[in-house]
Design a protein around this motif. Structure first.
Motif, PDB file in Angstrom:
ATOM      1  N   LYS A 147      -4.841   1.319   3.358  1.00 24.64           N
ATOM      2  CA  LYS A 147      -5.755   0.241   2.981  1.00 24.64           C
ATOM      3  C   LYS A 147      -7.194   0.745   3.036  1.00 24.64           C
ATOM      4  N   LYS A 203      -8.765  -4.604   2.464  1.00 22.46           N
ATOM      5  CA  LYS A 203      -8.640  -5.474   3.642  1.00 22.46           C
ATOM      6  C   LYS A 203     -10.009  -6.048   3.986  1.00 22.46           C
ATOM      7  N   GLY A 258       0.817  -1.213   0.000  1.00 27.78           N
ATOM      8  CA  GLY A 258       0.000   0.000   0.000  1.00 27.78           C
ATOM      9  C   GLY A 258       0.844   1.253   0.000  1.00 27.78           C
ATOM     10  N   ILE A 263      -5.145  -1.559  -1.663  1.00 27.80           N
ATOM     11  CA  ILE A 263      -5.287  -2.690  -0.753  1.00 27.80           C
ATOM     12  C   ILE A 263      -6.710  -2.723  -0.218  1.00 27.80           C
TER      13      ILE A 263
END
Length: 395
Positions: A67, A35, A27, A33
């Motif tokens: 993220k 999550k 990231g 990203i």
């Protein structure tokens, strides 16, 4: 400005430390990203405090910046379908389930290849996907112990000691990042993804470097040296008038200069101490002589004298000194980010310094499920469908 990985999308099914370290680095480098946590089952580090700010774990914040966070219930068929849609749009998936879990979910690498032949699947486990320990749960502490690392860490007459930081998790996170970057480069040539199988135990065994290689080729078990070095002398902490410092002599020329600075030129002519090899043999005779001289001045006085003569040395800093050190500040190793509930949060900076695509923190460590609706909208889910998924506890 495009960042190094700005065109890469990563699906992050990992939790705790090793996987989140990997995805945080990706990231930092610009990857998107996503999550994934369960609606009710959060990343354990969210609950690990103190330390915390207003009940938000700083352990979690340390490894989850840059993220977006969504919630998906992997125990539901609809939840698995969401993950499959994300896989079809992703370049990388990172997970740290126990060996076999992804296969039971229908998300093993063979399944992933069918959905997306270019996907890079990075699995992080305690012991890897092969071998007699593959089904065992693994933690950082176990890997430090089982790798032999603890047997060589600590004082000569003390007990084996683990590192004060989660070294196995950190190393596994770093090796995972390296493996993903290598797989991305390979994909540029082959057009195919691949499976990266990273384990905590492997990562710690690899960390043994010269100590492990020495044992493999001689059969001689290493000795715990504490703050001393097995092959370099003097290379340790010394007491000064007021506090301890580190002196790290790396070659014979540096040793000769040190002898001159402490007014003990005769040591550099003594057959016992002339070379690094002999200094190892006679360290017990040499170190007390040097220590006696070092006690004659303060730490700051010695550091100035030694640095002016290009002898490697440094203070043993406490964290308050680390984070006011002008070098640390100049290298931007403290970063501030705005958090939606607690205001400004200070995070550690990245050691990766790129001239053309610099690393920055663009996103705060996300709240649980903070970006679920945003990400699902990108997948084509409308508001009505998203509300239905909430009611059915799929998200």
């Amino acid at each position: 400005m495009d960042k190094a990985l700005s065109r890469i999308k990563v699906l992050d099914l990992s939790r705790v430390v090793a996987g989140p370290v990997c995805t945080s680095i990706l990231g930092d480098l610009g990857a998107d990203i996503i999550k994934v946590e369960g609606p009710d089952f959060v990343d354990e580090t969210r609950t690990w405090f103190p330390p915390d700010i207003e009940d938000i774990s700083l352990y979690y914040m340390a490894v989850n910046r840059n993220k977006r966070a969504i919630t998906v219930n992997l125990k539901t068929e609809e939840g698995i379908q969401i993950i499959k849609k994300l896989i079809q749009e992703s370049d990388v998936i990172v997970e740290n389930f126990k060996t076999g879990t992804m296969e039971r979910l229908g998300l093993g690498y063979e399944d992933l290849k069918t959905l997306n032949p270019t996907i890079i699947h990075c699995s992080i486990t305690g012991f890897g996907h092969t071998g007699p320990y593959k089904q065992l749960p693994g933690y950082d502490f176990l890997a430090q112990a089982m790798s032999g690392f603890m047997s060589v860490n600590g004082t000569p007459n003390g007990e084996p000691v683990k590192a004060g930081i989660a070294l196995a998790d950190l190393y596994a996170g770093l090796y995972s990042t390296i493996s993903i970057l290598a797989a991305l480069e390979a994909r540029n040539h082959t057009g195919r993804g691949q499976h990266c199988d990273i384990s905590l135990l492997d990562s710690m065994v690899a960390s043994l470097l010269n100590i492990g290689t020495g044992f493999l080729n001689t059969g001689n078990p290493p000795i715990r040296y504490g703050n001393q070095h097995p092959t370099l002398v003097p290379y340790q902490n010394f007491k000064t008038k007021d506090k301890e410092i580190i002196i790290a002599v790396g070659n014979d020329r540096q040793f000769q200069r040190l002898c001159s600075l402490i007014n003990a030129e005769e040591l550099s002519q003594d057959d016992r101490f002339v070379t690094a090899n002999t200094r190892i043999i006679y360290r017990d005779a040499l170190i007390p002589i040097i220590q006696k001289e070092i006690l004659t001045k303060t730490a700051d006085e010695w550091l100035t004298i030694l640095q002016e003569s290009n002898i490697p040395c440094g203070p043993i800093n406490t964290l308050d000194r680390v984070f006011t050190d002008e070098q640390v500040l100049e290298r931007q190793m403290i970063q501030e980010v705005e958090h939606p509930t607690v205001g400004i949060v200070k995070l550690l900076g990245s050691p990766i310094k790129l001239s053309d695509t610099p690393v920055t923190i663009e996103r705060h460590p996300p709240l649980h499920g903070e970006h679920t609706e945003e990400v699902l909208s990108e997948l084509g889910y409308n508001k009505q469908k998203i509300e239905m998924l909430k009611k059915e506890q799929v998200i």
